[in-house]
Design a protein around this motif. Structure first.
Motif, PDB file in Angstrom:
ATOM      1  N   ALA A 195       0.829  -1.206   0.000  1.00  0.00           N
ATOM      2  CA  ALA A 195       0.000   0.000   0.000  1.00  0.00           C
ATOM      3  C   ALA A 195       0.864   1.256   0.000  1.00  0.00           C
ATOM      4  CB  ALA A 195      -0.939  -0.009   1.199  1.00  0.00           C
ATOM      5  N   ALA A 196       1.952   1.238   0.776  1.00  0.00           N
ATOM      6  CA  ALA A 196       2.838   2.398   0.839  1.00  0.00           C
ATOM      7  C   ALA A 196       3.558   2.608  -0.488  1.00  0.00           C
ATOM      8  CB  ALA A 196       3.850   2.220   1.974  1.00  0.00           C
ATOM      9  N   GLU A 197       3.987   1.514  -1.118  1.00  0.00           N
ATOM     10  CA  GLU A 197       4.686   1.633  -2.398  1.00  0.00           C
ATOM     11  C   GLU A 197       3.746   2.111  -3.498  1.00  0.00           C
ATOM     12  OE1 GLU A 197       8.178   1.203  -2.691  1.00  0.00           O
ATOM     13  OE2 GLU A 197       7.731   1.377  -0.552  1.00  0.00           O
ATOM     14  N   LEU A 198       2.483   1.666  -3.462  1.00  0.00           N
ATOM     15  CA  LEU A 198       1.505   2.144  -4.437  1.00  0.00           C
ATOM     16  C   LEU A 198       1.264   3.636  -4.258  1.00  0.00           C
ATOM     17  CD1 LEU A 198      -0.557   1.506  -6.690  1.00  0.00           C
ATOM     18  CD2 LEU A 198      -2.229   1.037  -4.874  1.00  0.00           C
ATOM     19  N   ALA A 199       1.090   4.065  -3.010  1.00  0.00           N
ATOM     20  CA  ALA A 199       0.847   5.486  -2.735  1.00  0.00           C
ATOM     21  C   ALA A 199       2.029   6.348  -3.155  1.00  0.00           C
ATOM     22  CB  ALA A 199       0.551   5.681  -1.251  1.00  0.00           C
ATOM     23  N   ALA A 200       3.237   5.790  -3.072  1.00  0.00           N
ATOM     24  CA  ALA A 200       4.438   6.537  -3.438  1.00  0.00           C
ATOM     25  C   ALA A 200       4.701   6.515  -4.937  1.00  0.00           C
ATOM     26  CB  ALA A 200       5.644   5.977  -2.688  1.00  0.00           C
ATOM     27  N   GLY A 201       3.885   5.773  -5.697  1.00  0.00           N
ATOM     28  CA  GLY A 201       4.054   5.714  -7.142  1.00  0.00           C
ATOM     29  C   GLY A 201       5.202   4.846  -7.595  1.00  0.00           C
ATOM     30  N   ARG A 202       5.588   3.872  -6.775  1.00  0.00           N
ATOM     31  CA  ARG A 202       6.733   3.028  -7.126  1.00  0.00           C
ATOM     32  C   ARG A 202       6.337   1.657  -7.672  1.00  0.00           C
ATOM     33  NH1 ARG A 202       9.166   5.971  -2.620  1.00  0.00           N
ATOM     34  NH2 ARG A 202       8.400   4.466  -1.092  1.00  0.00           N
ATOM     35  N   LEU A 203       5.044   1.381  -7.792  1.00  0.00           N
ATOM     36  CA  LEU A 203       4.608   0.129  -8.412  1.00  0.00           C
ATOM     37  C   LEU A 203       4.321   0.376  -9.888  1.00  0.00           C
ATOM     38  CD1 LEU A 203       2.260  -1.440  -5.700  1.00  0.00           C
ATOM     39  CD2 LEU A 203       4.704  -1.831  -6.092  1.00  0.00           C
ATOM     40  N   LEU A 204       4.861  -0.471 -10.738  1.00  0.00           N
ATOM     41  CA  LEU A 204       4.731  -0.356 -12.182  1.00  0.00           C
ATOM     42  C   LEU A 204       3.628  -1.287 -12.679  1.00  0.00           C
ATOM     43  CD1 LEU A 204       8.553  -0.670 -12.970  1.00  0.00           C
ATOM     44  CD2 LEU A 204       7.264   1.446 -12.562  1.00  0.00           C
ATOM     45  N   ALA A 205       3.319  -1.197 -13.961  1.00  0.00           N
ATOM     46  CA  ALA A 205       2.514  -2.253 -14.567  1.00  0.00           C
ATOM     47  C   ALA A 205       3.251  -3.574 -14.353  1.00  0.00           C
ATOM     48  CB  ALA A 205       2.310  -1.983 -16.051  1.00  0.00           C
ATOM     49  N   PRO A 206       2.533  -4.664 -14.076  1.00  0.00           N
ATOM     50  CA  PRO A 206       3.209  -5.906 -13.692  1.00  0.00           C
ATOM     51  C   PRO A 206       3.809  -6.687 -14.855  1.00  0.00           C
ATOM     52  CG  PRO A 206       0.847  -6.208 -13.620  1.00  0.00           C
ATOM     53  CD  PRO A 206       1.081  -4.753 -13.926  1.00  0.00           C
ATOM     54  N   ILE A 207       3.759  -6.147 -16.058  1.00  0.00           N
ATOM     55  CA  ILE A 207       4.434  -6.753 -17.198  1.00  0.00           C
ATOM     56  C   ILE A 207       4.860  -5.636 -18.141  1.00  0.00           C
ATOM     57  CG2 ILE A 207       2.368  -7.026 -18.628  1.00  0.00           C
ATOM     58  CD1 ILE A 207       5.305  -9.543 -18.308  1.00  0.00           C
ATOM     59  N   ASP A 208       5.979  -5.819 -18.811  1.00  0.00           N
ATOM     60  CA  ASP A 208       6.428  -4.914 -19.867  1.00  0.00           C
ATOM     61  C   ASP A 208       7.498  -5.643 -20.668  1.00  0.00           C
ATOM     62  OD1 ASP A 208       8.494  -4.852 -18.021  1.00  0.00           O
ATOM     63  OD2 ASP A 208       8.370  -2.704 -17.629  1.00  0.00           O
ATOM     64  N   HIS A 209       8.086  -4.949 -21.613  1.00  0.00           N
ATOM     65  CA  HIS A 209       9.145  -5.516 -22.453  1.00  0.00           C
ATOM     66  C   HIS A 209      10.153  -4.411 -22.689  1.00  0.00           C
ATOM     67  CE1 HIS A 209      11.228  -7.531 -25.734  1.00  0.00           C
ATOM     68  NE2 HIS A 209      10.458  -8.595 -25.592  1.00  0.00           N
TER      69      HIS A 209
END
Length: 330
Positions: free
Chosen positions: A64-78
Motif C-alpha cells: 500500500a505504501a509503495e503504491l501510494a508513493a508511485g513506485r509500483l509499475l505495470a506488472p508486465i512490460d518488455h
C-alpha cells in the motif's frame, strides 16, 4: 489469498519483482522483471511459483505504501515496447450486448438485429465449447504496442483529436511466447481498456479507430488458475466525489466465452506466436459509464477494484496536446 507478482522501481530507479501471498510481500532476489522471471521458469520447466520459491526471499515490502508513493509499475512490460502486443475481445460477457447495442442499434427485433447483437448471441450459444472443440469466434481488436501501456497511478491520456475518453473495467490475460512458439499465460491483471465511445457510436466501422488508445494495468499479476467469478466495482471520481459507480463482474461464470476459446482465437494466428513477445489481451466488460450517459472530463479519476486483487487500479484522465503530422515524400 492468491499468489501475486508485481514490478517495482525504487527511488533510485532500480527495478525489482515483488511476490505477495496474503498480506505479506517480499522482494524476489536476482531478478528485475516479471518477463525475466518467466523466461527463466520456462527454461527450467518450472511454474512461476516454483521459480520464485527457488530464489528465496528478499526484504519485506509494504504494498500500500509503495503504491501510494508511485513506485509500483505495470506488472508486465518488455524492454523493446514493439514486442509487447495489446489486443482485446468484445461482447464476451453476459449483459455486455446491452450497452454496446445502445450505441449501435437502429432497431432490435427478430427481423433486424444489429451486428453487435448477432455477435453476442452467437457467442452466448457457442462461446464455451467442449474440451478439444473450437467455439464461436469473438470480436477482436488491436490497441497498440507496449508504448501504449500505462501503469497504476499514471495518467490515461486521450489524443487531442479524441471525442471521448471512457473507461472499460476488465480482466487482461498476460502471456509470454516461449522459445518454441508456445504461448504461456502468466496470469491475470485488473485493467482499464480505455476507449473512445463517441467515435465508436458514430459508426461501428470506426471501432478500430476508437480502440487505438492507451490502456492501464493494475499493479498485481494474479498467478495460477484463473478465478471463475470476479466481483468488484468501477467508479469515476470528479473533484474528489463519486460521479458514477457500478458493480464490475468478470470471470468465466459471468462470461459468454471461455478464456480457452478467446485464447484459441487470438493465438491461432502464427504472427502472435513469435518467441519472446509479450501479449496483453483484454477479455471484455459489461460495465460502461458511457452507456449511462456519463461524459468524462480531463481530471476525472477512474478507479477499478475487485477481489481477489488487493490493490485498486486508479488513473486520471488527461488530454494530449495537438500534434500536427506532415507526411513528406522522399
Amino acid at each position: 489469498m492468491r499468489f501475486r507478482l508485481l514490478q517495482h522501481r525504487d527511488s533510485e530507479g532500480v527495478r525489482s519483482v515483488i511476490a505477495a501471498r496474503d498480506a505479506r510481500a517480499t522482494l524476489v532476489p536476482g531478478v528485475a522483471s516479471v518477463r525475466e522471471l518467466a523466461l527463466d521458469a520456462i527454461a527450467k520447466g518450472q511454474t512461476l511459483a516454483e521459480a520464485v520459491a527457488s530464489r528465496g526471499e528478499g526484504a519485506e515490502i509494504d504494498l500500500a505504501a509503495e503504491l501510494a508513493a508511485g513506485r509500483l509499475l505495470a506488472p508486465i512490460d518488455h524492454e523493446d515496447p514493439a514486442h509487447l502486443v495489446m489486443t482485446g475481445t468484445g461482447l464476451t460477457h453476459l449483459g455486455s450486448a446491452e450497452g454496446r447495442d445502445k450505441m449501435h442499434r437502429e432497431a432490435v427485433s427478430a427481423e433486424k438485429q444489429t451486428d453487435s447483437m448477432r455477435m453476442f448471441l452467437e457467442g452466448a450459444e457457442g462461446g464455451k465449447p467442449a474440451p478439444g472443440q473450437v467455439g464461436q469466434q469473438p470480436e477482436w481488436f488491436y490497441k497498440g504496442d507496449g508504448s501504449q501501456l500505462v501503469g497504476p497511478g499514471a495518467p490515461l491520456t486521450m489524443p487531442a483529436f479524441a471525442q471521448d475518453g471512457g473507461e472499460e473495467p476488465e480482466l487482461a490475460g498476460i502471456y509470454l511466447i516461449g522459445p518454441d512458439g508456445t504461448p504461456h499465460r502468466l496470469g491475470l491483471c485488473l485493467a482499464n481498456e480505455f476507449s473512445d465511445h463517441v467515435t465508436e457510436r458514430h459508426n461501428y466501422l470506426w471501432l478500430a479507430h476508437s480502440k487505438l488508445r492507451q490502456a492501464a494495468l493494475g499493479p498485481e499479476l494474479l498467478v495460477g488458475e484463473a478465478p471463475s467469478d470476479v466481483r468488484g466495482a468501477s467508479r469515476i471520481l470528479r473533484d474528489g466525489a463519486v460521479l458514477w459507480e457500478k458493480p464490475f463482474l468478470s470471470g468465466e461464470d459471468n462470461m459468454s466465452h471461455s478464456l480457452a476459446n478467446l485464447e484459441h482465437h487470438h493465438f491461432k494466428y502464427a504472427s502472435f506466436r513469435r518467441p519472446g513477445d509479450v501479449h496483453v489481451h483484454f477479455f471484455g466488460t459489461a460495465t460502461l459509464s458511457f452507456a449511462d450517459g456519463v461524459r468524462t472530463e480531463p481530471g476525472d479519476v477512474f478507479e477499478i477494484e475487485a477481489a481477489p486483487f488487493t490493490l485498486p487500479l486508479r488513473n486520471t484522465l488527461a488530454r494530449a496536446d495537438e500534434a500536427p503530422v506532415e507526411v513528406k515524400a522522399l
